[in-house]
Design a protein around this motif. Structure first.
Motif, PDB file in Angstrom:
ATOM      1  N   PHE A 297      48.495  87.494  26.961  1.00  0.00           N
ATOM      2  CA  PHE A 297      48.122  88.165  28.211  1.00  0.00           C
ATOM      3  C   PHE A 297      46.883  87.508  28.827  1.00  0.00           C
ATOM      4  CE2 PHE A 297      45.444  91.409  30.229  1.00  0.00           C
ATOM      5  CZ  PHE A 297      46.278  91.799  31.260  1.00  0.00           C
ATOM      6  N   ILE A 298      45.903  87.202  27.981  1.00  0.00           N
ATOM      7  CA  ILE A 298      44.690  86.559  28.485  1.00  0.00           C
ATOM      8  C   ILE A 298      45.015  85.181  29.042  1.00  0.00           C
ATOM      9  CG2 ILE A 298      42.477  85.566  27.774  1.00  0.00           C
ATOM     10  CD1 ILE A 298      42.132  87.873  25.882  1.00  0.00           C
ATOM     11  N   ARG A 299      45.831  84.425  28.291  1.00  0.00           N
ATOM     12  CA  ARG A 299      46.196  83.095  28.770  1.00  0.00           C
ATOM     13  C   ARG A 299      46.984  83.187  30.076  1.00  0.00           C
ATOM     14  NH1 ARG A 299      48.553  80.018  23.514  1.00  0.00           N
ATOM     15  NH2 ARG A 299      48.434  78.235  24.911  1.00  0.00           N
ATOM     16  N   SER A 300      47.889  84.161  30.132  1.00  0.00           N
ATOM     17  CA  SER A 300      48.713  84.296  31.337  1.00  0.00           C
ATOM     18  C   SER A 300      47.866  84.673  32.535  1.00  0.00           C
ATOM     19  CB  SER A 300      49.802  85.348  31.100  1.00  0.00           C
ATOM     20  OG  SER A 300      50.630  84.980  30.015  1.00  0.00           O
ATOM     21  N   ASN A 301      46.944  85.606  32.346  1.00  0.00           N
ATOM     22  CA  ASN A 301      46.108  86.024  33.462  1.00  0.00           C
ATOM     23  C   ASN A 301      45.085  84.965  33.844  1.00  0.00           C
ATOM     24  OD1 ASN A 301      46.383  89.134  34.297  1.00  0.00           O
ATOM     25  ND2 ASN A 301      46.979  88.868  32.163  1.00  0.00           N
ATOM     26  N   THR A 302      44.817  84.037  32.945  1.00  0.00           N
ATOM     27  CA  THR A 302      43.853  82.985  33.245  1.00  0.00           C
ATOM     28  C   THR A 302      44.516  81.791  33.913  1.00  0.00           C
ATOM     29  OG1 THR A 302      42.563  83.664  31.317  1.00  0.00           O
ATOM     30  CG2 THR A 302      42.060  81.510  32.260  1.00  0.00           C
ATOM     31  N   PHE A 303      45.691  81.397  33.447  1.00  0.00           N
ATOM     32  CA  PHE A 303      46.290  80.143  33.885  1.00  0.00           C
ATOM     33  C   PHE A 303      47.643  80.303  34.573  1.00  0.00           C
ATOM     34  CE2 PHE A 303      43.735  78.974  30.087  1.00  0.00           C
ATOM     35  CZ  PHE A 303      42.795  78.207  30.734  1.00  0.00           C
ATOM     36  N   LEU A 304      48.197  81.532  34.659  1.00  0.00           N
ATOM     37  CA  LEU A 304      49.513  81.707  35.254  1.00  0.00           C
ATOM     38  C   LEU A 304      49.407  82.446  36.588  1.00  0.00           C
ATOM     39  CD1 LEU A 304      52.064  82.613  32.433  1.00  0.00           C
ATOM     40  CD2 LEU A 304      51.656  80.426  33.546  1.00  0.00           C
ATOM     41  N   ASP A 305      50.310  82.088  37.489  1.00  0.00           N
ATOM     42  CA  ASP A 305      50.446  82.815  38.743  1.00  0.00           C
ATOM     43  C   ASP A 305      51.289  84.064  38.472  1.00  0.00           C
ATOM     44  OD1 ASP A 305      50.325  82.863  41.800  1.00  0.00           O
ATOM     45  OD2 ASP A 305      52.477  82.988  41.409  1.00  0.00           O
ATOM     46  N   HIS A 306      50.831  85.218  38.957  1.00  0.00           N
ATOM     47  CA  HIS A 306      51.473  86.485  38.610  1.00  0.00           C
ATOM     48  C   HIS A 306      52.846  86.646  39.265  1.00  0.00           C
ATOM     49  CE1 HIS A 306      47.857  87.826  36.635  1.00  0.00           C
ATOM     50  NE2 HIS A 306      47.134  87.519  37.704  1.00  0.00           N
ATOM     51  N   GLU A 307      53.060  86.046  40.406  1.00  0.00           N
ATOM     52  CA  GLU A 307      54.327  86.231  41.102  1.00  0.00           C
ATOM     53  C   GLU A 307      55.405  85.275  40.593  1.00  0.00           C
ATOM     54  OE1 GLU A 307      54.168  86.358  45.326  1.00  0.00           O
ATOM     55  OE2 GLU A 307      52.227  87.362  45.388  1.00  0.00           O
ATOM     56  N   THR A 308      55.059  84.005  40.487  1.00  0.00           N
ATOM     57  CA  THR A 308      56.058  82.993  40.131  1.00  0.00           C
ATOM     58  C   THR A 308      56.084  82.677  38.638  1.00  0.00           C
ATOM     59  OG1 THR A 308      54.463  81.228  40.593  1.00  0.00           O
ATOM     60  CG2 THR A 308      55.879  81.951  42.414  1.00  0.00           C
ATOM     61  N   HIS A 309      55.045  83.101  37.896  1.00  0.00           N
ATOM     62  CA  HIS A 309      54.959  82.860  36.455  1.00  0.00           C
ATOM     63  C   HIS A 309      54.921  81.383  36.094  1.00  0.00           C
ATOM     64  CE1 HIS A 309      55.529  87.132  35.792  1.00  0.00           C
ATOM     65  NE2 HIS A 309      56.599  87.101  36.564  1.00  0.00           N
ATOM     66  N   ILE A 310      54.411  80.564  36.991  1.00  0.00           N
ATOM     67  CA  ILE A 310      54.112  79.173  36.669  1.00  0.00           C
ATOM     68  C   ILE A 310      52.596  79.015  36.718  1.00  0.00           C
ATOM     69  CG2 ILE A 310      56.318  78.321  37.531  1.00  0.00           C
ATOM     70  CD1 ILE A 310      54.908  77.501  40.102  1.00  0.00           C
ATOM     71  N   GLY A 311      52.104  77.814  36.462  1.00  0.00           N
ATOM     72  CA  GLY A 311      50.670  77.601  36.446  1.00  0.00           C
ATOM     73  C   GLY A 311      50.032  77.887  37.809  1.00  0.00           C
ATOM     74  N   ASN A 312      48.772  78.371  37.754  1.00  0.00           N
ATOM     75  CA  ASN A 312      48.047  78.600  38.997  1.00  0.00           C
ATOM     76  C   ASN A 312      47.174  77.387  39.323  1.00  0.00           C
ATOM     77  OD1 ASN A 312      45.988  78.801  37.145  1.00  0.00           O
ATOM     78  ND2 ASN A 312      45.838  81.038  37.268  1.00  0.00           N
ATOM     79  N   ARG A 313      46.319  77.550  40.302  1.00  0.00           N
ATOM     80  CA  ARG A 313      45.485  76.418  40.727  1.00  0.00           C
ATOM     81  C   ARG A 313      44.518  75.991  39.625  1.00  0.00           C
ATOM     82  NH1 ARG A 313      43.637  75.152  46.750  1.00  0.00           N
ATOM     83  NH2 ARG A 313      42.445  73.248  46.351  1.00  0.00           N
ATOM     84  N   LEU A 314      43.982  76.963  38.877  1.00  0.00           N
ATOM     85  CA  LEU A 314      43.098  76.619  37.766  1.00  0.00           C
ATOM     86  C   LEU A 314      43.834  75.819  36.705  1.00  0.00           C
ATOM     87  CD1 LEU A 314      40.366  76.947  36.354  1.00  0.00           C
ATOM     88  CD2 LEU A 314      41.194  79.121  35.428  1.00  0.00           C
ATOM     89  N   PHE A 315      45.072  76.194  36.441  1.00  0.00           N
ATOM     90  CA  PHE A 315      45.895  75.447  35.489  1.00  0.00           C
ATOM     91  C   PHE A 315      46.114  74.021  35.972  1.00  0.00           C
ATOM     92  CE2 PHE A 315      50.236  74.140  34.225  1.00  0.00           C
ATOM     93  CZ  PHE A 315      50.079  74.130  32.849  1.00  0.00           C
ATOM     94  N   LEU A 316      46.370  73.858  37.278  1.00  0.00           N
ATOM     95  CA  LEU A 316      46.575  72.529  37.836  1.00  0.00           C
ATOM     96  C   LEU A 316      45.308  71.688  37.728  1.00  0.00           C
ATOM     97  CD1 LEU A 316      48.305  70.504  39.475  1.00  0.00           C
ATOM     98  CD2 LEU A 316      47.438  71.611  41.552  1.00  0.00           C
ATOM     99  N   ASP A 317      44.157  72.294  38.022  1.00  0.00           N
ATOM    100  CA  ASP A 317      42.901  71.545  37.928  1.00  0.00           C
ATOM    101  C   ASP A 317      42.629  71.110  36.491  1.00  0.00           C
ATOM    102  OD1 ASP A 317      42.562  71.900  40.625  1.00  0.00           O
ATOM    103  OD2 ASP A 317      41.229  73.636  40.417  1.00  0.00           O
ATOM    104  N   ASN A 318      42.880  71.985  35.545  1.00  0.00           N
ATOM    105  CA  ASN A 318      42.665  71.617  34.137  1.00  0.00           C
ATOM    106  C   ASN A 318      43.553  70.457  33.718  1.00  0.00           C
ATOM    107  OD1 ASN A 318      40.678  73.478  33.644  1.00  0.00           O
ATOM    108  ND2 ASN A 318      42.023  74.994  32.714  1.00  0.00           N
ATOM    109  N   ARG A 319      44.811  70.487  34.132  1.00  0.00           N
ATOM    110  CA  ARG A 319      45.717  69.403  33.757  1.00  0.00           C
ATOM    111  C   ARG A 319      45.335  68.092  34.408  1.00  0.00           C
ATOM    112  NH1 ARG A 319      50.396  70.634  31.344  1.00  0.00           N
ATOM    113  NH2 ARG A 319      50.345  68.373  31.009  1.00  0.00           N
ATOM    114  N   LEU A 320      44.916  68.156  35.663  1.00  0.00           N
ATOM    115  CA  LEU A 320      44.459  66.919  36.314  1.00  0.00           C
ATOM    116  C   LEU A 320      43.184  66.396  35.659  1.00  0.00           C
ATOM    117  CD1 LEU A 320      45.116  67.716  40.094  1.00  0.00           C
ATOM    118  CD2 LEU A 320      46.361  66.109  38.630  1.00  0.00           C
TER     119      LEU A 320
END
Length: 635
Positions: free
Chosen positions: A218-241
């Motif tokens: 839940f913590i990981r999802s709320n930190t790195f996942l978009d709630h509507e689409t359930h894919i990575g959010n902008r923070l997740f994208l920045d971390n991967r880049l």
């Protein structure tokens, strides 16, 4: 001897000796009482005899001892011989029938003045009371009854305590932290209430661990996942880049694609727009399933971002065309401006390109696609395609097969240091050598090797180098880790060879660590369990690599019994400035509390990062701040 048998034997021995002691004490007291009664009865007869002798002596009738009155009295008192003495002179003597059976003698004083006394020789008080055959049979039957009761008691206690061994084994596993094994080792035997209590506690502990894993997810999802689409959010994208780049720029080839939708409002409300986005996300995810190391995230309300590494420019353009065609076909027919509602812009990058500039180029390409006025895509291409990556698949296969045949794969080792600065182990990386001596990075040839099906052979050659060259020449406590891909683990020929290798080198197996990618460990648990179990039985340790690269539950870590865990560099990059990454690591470490799993950080580049990781509880780390990979020498 197991615990129940030992306890039962000791208890029954104590019981048997206690019963025998009681029986012996009873017999001794019985014999003593019987002897006392017999002696009292004999003494009474002797007293009567003494009175008769005194009476006859006073009457002057003690002339002969053969009178008829004397033999019956002697027989009653068990007297076998009577002698009348005056001093040392024998006056009278009477020998009974059993004179030879006399065992003791007593004196009866008849005349004190003349010193006349009678000497009586007596038989034992128990002379007439020896044990008969029936008495012996009664004693034997009593002993048999006692032994039978002891045997029945032994069997009863064995039945009652037969579950103690299981209880002891479960307690031993609990003390070692192997809760799942202790939970599976159930017993229906006695003592049942202890087994039920242990099972209940372990079930609640398992539920608590699952709940902790769900909370961690839940913590990981709320930190790195978009709630509507359930894919990575902008923070997740920045971390991967950030993970794909360093101070010198991007560390691999690839492409970044920005997909933006227009005119979503006429669809009829927020729910319809969300359904349309989810539909696109589902189809794009299936399309990217075959793209290794791809990143899919939602960058803004109506903009999706896709990053694919190790892809050529031609393949990137084909992917962009497929994406825009897919999204255009999914547009609702009732949309007014259906021909101009989705656009895609991409920027192809190579080694050393600046990350921020790359995003700006992708946005410029997106704007260029929007200017065209139709559903279209545009690729921002600077014309700089890395020549190393321009090989065709046929040329790559030829190059890799020749490198395998000539054993031109070079092993590089990067040290991993613990919190005290001591060497924890060394991770082995592989590079391929060109005929001219140039080294080709693994990020270039491994994707091609996977496409050509050559990964098992390459990793087998790497492992042979470690076992036959590095470990024998290294220090006795040196440990090496080797990465195994999904293709290698699923290859039955490789696993049979690995089993034979580890059996032949059982002394070296504890110094080996096999690393498995998190995506493989979490996505193929059922298929991997027999493979991982084989490696553990051979004595080697297991490590899950690239943890945090994907948003998955951490339950697979304990179920797979991994000994080590390596955090992906996307979590480590500038962690001292990223509270959300620190929260993720704290949650992960909390879920691994009271386990033997060691958490290691990858890609540490700054002292501040390592200091923050030590505070969080990470036990070891590797990266440029410690040392870069060097050619492995085994010293």
């Amino acid at each position: 001897m197991n615990l129940p048998r030992l306890l039962t034997t000791r208890l029954t021995r104590f019981w048997l000796w206690s019963v025998l002691a009681l029986l012996l004490i009873g017999l001794v007291f019985t014999f003593a009482g019987y002897w006392r009664i017999a002696c009292q009865q004999q003494q009474q007869q002797i007293t009567i005899l003494q009175q008769q002798l005194l009476q006859h002596y006073r009457d002057g009738q003690l002339t002969t001892l053969s009178d008829n009155w004397l033999p019956p009295l002697l027989a009653l008192a068990d007297v076998s011989e009577v002698r009348i003495w005056q001093g040392t002179q024998l006056l009278q003597q009477f020998l009974g029938v059993h004179a030879d059976d006399a065992q003791r003698s007593i004196r009866l004083l008849l005349d004190d003045k003349r010193n006349i006394y009678a000497e009586l020789r007596l038989r034992s008080p128990l002379y007439h009371y020896s044990l008969s055959v029936s008495d012996w049979w009664l004693l034997l039957i009593t002993l048999l009854v006692v032994l039978t009761l002891v045997r029945l008691g032994y069997l009863w206690f064995s039945q009652q305590l037969q579950g103690m061994e299981t209880v002891a084994e479960r307690c031993r596993l609990i003390l070692k932290g192997r809760y799942s094994q202790a939970r599976n080792l159930r017993s229906v035997s006695h003592p049942r209430f202890i087994n039920r209590a242990l099972s209940k506690i372990l079930d609640e502990l398992a539920d608590a661990r699952k709940e902790r894993a769900r909370f961690d997810n839940f913590i990981r999802s709320n930190t790195f996942l978009d709630h509507e689409t359930h894919i990575g959010n902008r923070l997740f994208l920045d971390n991967r880049l950030n993970a794909l780049s360093n101070a010198q720029g991007m560390m691999a080839h690839g492409v970044i694609l920005l997909l933006e939708f227009e005119e979503l409002e006429p669809l009829g409300g927020q729910d319809q727009m969300g359904d349309y986005l989810n539909l696109n996300v589902a189809h794009i995810s299936r399309l990217l399933h075959h793209q290794a190391n791809s990143v899919f995230a939602r960058r803004s309300y109506n903009q999706l971002a896709i990053v694919v590494t190790q892809i050529s420019l031609a393949e990137a353009e084909q992917l962009a065309a497929k994406l825009i065609k897919l999204c255009a076909n999914l547009l609702p027919h009732e949309l007014a401006n259906r021909s101009n509602s989705c656009h895609l812009g991409g920027a192809y990058f190579k080694l050393g390109d600046n990350q921020q500039q790359l995003l700006e180029e992708a946005e410029m390409a997106l704007r260029a696609a929007q200017i065209q006025g139709v559903n279209s895509w545009f690729m921002y291409d600077k014309g700089a395609v890395d020549a190393e990556f321009a090989r065709g698949s046929v040329r790559w296969r030829s190059f890799l097969e020749l490198a395998l045949a000539q054993r031109r794969f070079v092993a590089f080792a990067q040290p991993v240091f613990d919190a005290d600065g001591k060497l924890h182990h060394q991770e082995i990386f592989t590079r391929a050598k060109e005929p001219n001596g140039t080294l080709v990075r693994a990020t270039l040839f491994l994707p091609m090797a996977a496409k050509c099906g050559l990964l098992p052979q390459i990793e087998r050659q790497t492992l042979e180098r470690v076992v036959y060259e590095l470990l024998p020449n290294a220090k006795p406590d040196a440990v090496f880790s080797v990465n195994l891909s999904e293709d290698t683990l699923m290859n039955n020929d490789f696993m049979r060879w690995l089993r034979t290798l580890l059996l032949e080198h059982r002394d070296l197996a504890p110094r080996l660590i096999f690393e498995v990618d998190e995506a493989v460990a979490s996505g193929c648990q059922q298929e991997l369990q027999p493979k991982l179990r084989l490696i553990r039985k051979m004595g080697a340790r297991l490590c899950v690599d690239h943890v945090g690269l994907q948003v998955v539950s951490s339950q697979y870590i304990t179920e797979g019994r991994f000994a080590l865990l390596k955090l992906h560099r996307s979590l480590i990059k500038q962690i001292h400035l990223r509270a959300e990454n620190q929260l993720f690591i704290r949650s992960l470490l909390g879920g691994l509390h009271q386990t033997d799993v060691e958490v290691i950080a990858e890609g540490v580049e700054q002292f501040e990062e390592w200091q923050t990781l030590r505070v969080l509880g990470v036990c070891a780390a590797q990266g440029p701040w410690f040392a870069d990979p060097e050619i492995a020498s085994g010293t």
